[in-house]
Design a protein around this motif. Sequence first.
Motif, PDB file in Angstrom:
ATOM      1  N   TRP A   1      62.615-134.821 -33.995  1.00  0.00           N
ATOM      2  CA  TRP A   1      62.879-135.837 -35.010  1.00  0.00           C
ATOM      3  C   TRP A   1      62.111-135.537 -36.279  1.00  0.00           C
ATOM      4  CZ3 TRP A   1      66.338-139.664 -33.735  1.00  0.00           C
ATOM      5  CH2 TRP A   1      66.618-139.834 -32.373  1.00  0.00           C
ATOM      6  N   GLY A   2      62.696-135.934 -37.393  1.00  0.00           N
ATOM      7  CA  GLY A   2      61.956-135.944 -38.632  1.00  0.00           C
ATOM      8  C   GLY A   2      61.121-137.202 -38.737  1.00  0.00           C
ATOM      9  N   GLN A   3      60.454-137.352 -39.882  1.00  0.00           N
ATOM     10  CA  GLN A   3      59.571-138.505 -40.076  1.00  0.00           C
ATOM     11  C   GLN A   3      60.332-139.746 -40.530  1.00  0.00           C
ATOM     12  OE1 GLN A   3      60.073-136.217 -42.335  1.00  0.00           O
ATOM     13  NE2 GLN A   3      60.321-137.333 -44.270  1.00  0.00           N
ATOM     14  N   GLY A   4      61.567-139.541 -40.951  1.00  0.00           N
ATOM     15  CA  GLY A   4      62.403-140.654 -41.382  1.00  0.00           C
ATOM     16  C   GLY A   4      62.324-140.906 -42.876  1.00  0.00           C
ATOM     17  N   THR A   5      63.388-141.504 -43.385  1.00  0.00           N
ATOM     18  CA  THR A   5      63.421-141.903 -44.794  1.00  0.00           C
ATOM     19  C   THR A   5      64.016-143.306 -44.873  1.00  0.00           C
ATOM     20  OG1 THR A   5      64.104-141.245 -47.034  1.00  0.00           O
ATOM     21  CG2 THR A   5      65.664-140.802 -45.262  1.00  0.00           C
TER      22      THR A   5
ATOM     23  N   LEU B   1      61.738-130.913 -39.231  1.00  0.00           N
ATOM     24  CA  LEU B   1      62.849-131.628 -39.854  1.00  0.00           C
ATOM     25  C   LEU B   1      62.251-132.552 -40.904  1.00  0.00           C
ATOM     26  CD1 LEU B   1      64.744-132.624 -36.581  1.00  0.00           C
ATOM     27  CD2 LEU B   1      65.311-130.728 -38.100  1.00  0.00           C
ATOM     28  N   VAL B   2      62.655-132.371 -42.142  1.00  0.00           N
ATOM     29  CA  VAL B   2      62.090-133.157 -43.233  1.00  0.00           C
ATOM     30  C   VAL B   2      63.218-133.862 -43.973  1.00  0.00           C
ATOM     31  CG1 VAL B   2      60.712-133.120 -45.324  1.00  0.00           C
ATOM     32  CG2 VAL B   2      60.174-131.540 -43.456  1.00  0.00           C
ATOM     33  N   GLU B   3      63.203-135.199 -43.902  1.00  0.00           N
ATOM     34  CA  GLU B   3      64.230-135.992 -44.567  1.00  0.00           C
ATOM     35  C   GLU B   3      63.783-136.383 -45.976  1.00  0.00           C
ATOM     36  OE1 GLU B   3      64.177-137.587 -40.207  1.00  0.00           O
ATOM     37  OE2 GLU B   3      62.724-137.005 -41.740  1.00  0.00           O
ATOM     38  N   SER B   4      64.753-136.561 -46.837  1.00  0.00           N
ATOM     39  CA  SER B   4      64.499-137.066 -48.176  1.00  0.00           C
ATOM     40  C   SER B   4      65.761-137.764 -48.683  1.00  0.00           C
ATOM     41  CB  SER B   4      64.100-135.936 -49.124  1.00  0.00           C
ATOM     42  OG  SER B   4      65.145-134.984 -49.226  1.00  0.00           O
ATOM     43  N   GLY B   5      65.608-138.463 -49.792  1.00  0.00           N
ATOM     44  CA  GLY B   5      66.764-139.069 -50.427  1.00  0.00           C
ATOM     45  C   GLY B   5      66.913-140.558 -50.236  1.00  0.00           C
TER      46      GLY B   5
ATOM     47  N   GLU C   1      65.998-131.102 -44.313  1.00  0.00           N
ATOM     48  CA  GLU C   1      65.691-129.671 -44.373  1.00  0.00           C
ATOM     49  C   GLU C   1      65.090-129.245 -43.034  1.00  0.00           C
ATOM     50  OE1 GLU C   1      64.319-128.543 -48.648  1.00  0.00           O
ATOM     51  OE2 GLU C   1      63.609-130.567 -48.264  1.00  0.00           O
ATOM     52  N   ALA C   2      65.702-128.238 -42.438  1.00  0.00           N
ATOM     53  CA  ALA C   2      65.321-127.832 -41.083  1.00  0.00           C
ATOM     54  C   ALA C   2      64.724-126.434 -41.081  1.00  0.00           C
ATOM     55  CB  ALA C   2      66.539-127.878 -40.170  1.00  0.00           C
ATOM     56  N   SER C   3      63.795-126.217 -40.170  1.00  0.00           N
ATOM     57  CA  SER C   3      63.201-124.891 -40.014  1.00  0.00           C
ATOM     58  C   SER C   3      62.646-124.747 -38.603  1.00  0.00           C
ATOM     59  CB  SER C   3      62.094-124.671 -41.045  1.00  0.00           C
ATOM     60  OG  SER C   3      61.058-125.614 -40.884  1.00  0.00           O
ATOM     61  N   GLY C   4      62.419-123.490 -38.213  1.00  0.00           N
ATOM     62  CA  GLY C   4      61.769-123.226 -36.930  1.00  0.00           C
ATOM     63  C   GLY C   4      62.694-123.078 -35.744  1.00  0.00           C
ATOM     64  N   PHE C   5      64.000-123.043 -36.003  1.00  0.00           N
ATOM     65  CA  PHE C   5      64.949-122.874 -34.910  1.00  0.00           C
ATOM     66  C   PHE C   5      66.243-122.304 -35.476  1.00  0.00           C
ATOM     67  CE2 PHE C   5      67.783-126.497 -35.779  1.00  0.00           C
ATOM     68  CZ  PHE C   5      67.003-127.237 -36.646  1.00  0.00           C
ATOM     69  N   ALA C   6      67.175-121.954 -34.595  1.00  0.00           N
ATOM     70  CA  ALA C   6      68.442-121.353 -35.006  1.00  0.00           C
ATOM     71  C   ALA C   6      69.380-122.451 -35.501  1.00  0.00           C
ATOM     72  CB  ALA C   6      69.060-120.606 -33.835  1.00  0.00           C
ATOM     73  N   PHE C   7      69.209-122.829 -36.732  1.00  0.00           N
ATOM     74  CA  PHE C   7      69.940-123.957 -37.289  1.00  0.00           C
ATOM     75  C   PHE C   7      71.446-123.767 -37.187  1.00  0.00           C
ATOM     76  CE2 PHE C   7      70.399-127.671 -39.861  1.00  0.00           C
ATOM     77  CZ  PHE C   7      71.502-127.453 -40.668  1.00  0.00           C
ATOM     78  N   LYS C   8      71.940-122.593 -37.499  1.00  0.00           N
ATOM     79  CA  LYS C   8      73.387-122.378 -37.558  1.00  0.00           C
ATOM     80  C   LYS C   8      74.047-122.489 -36.188  1.00  0.00           C
ATOM     81  CE  LYS C   8      73.091-117.334 -37.261  1.00  0.00           C
ATOM     82  NZ  LYS C   8      73.704-117.257 -35.930  1.00  0.00           N
TER      83      LYS C   8
END
Length: 116
Positions: free
Chosen positions: A106-110, A4-8, A23-30
């Motif tokens: 968790w993502g790394q946070g923004t 999970l990668v946050e931005s903005g 932005e998510a990857s590595g799992f069934a996001f939908k």
Amino acid sequence: QVQLVESGGGTVQPGGSLTLLCEASGFAFKDSFMRWYRQAPGQERLLVAAIGPTGGYTQYDYPVKGRFTISRDNDKNTVSLQMKNLKVEDTAVYYCNLPRGSTDFWGQGTQVTVSP
């Protein structure tokens, strides 16, 4: 693996707007619920908003209702948090979250800073 990668994030004046992206990857996001949390300095991490797999269900913490909008794009595996009319008290690190029962991801946070 789950990523999970946050931005903005950024710094804005009160009344300003920002849109966060996860932005998510590595799992069934939908097929997955997704959440945004935030953590202000010295405080616990709190749920801000959540969205169901199709986007038909959304939930907001009371302080952000009417100002924040959570949405998702299942084709791009992204979840967004549109924030309007930002207040000083919205200042925090914002985290993207994938709930998985006993083991959340968790993502790394923004960082979002709202300052006059």
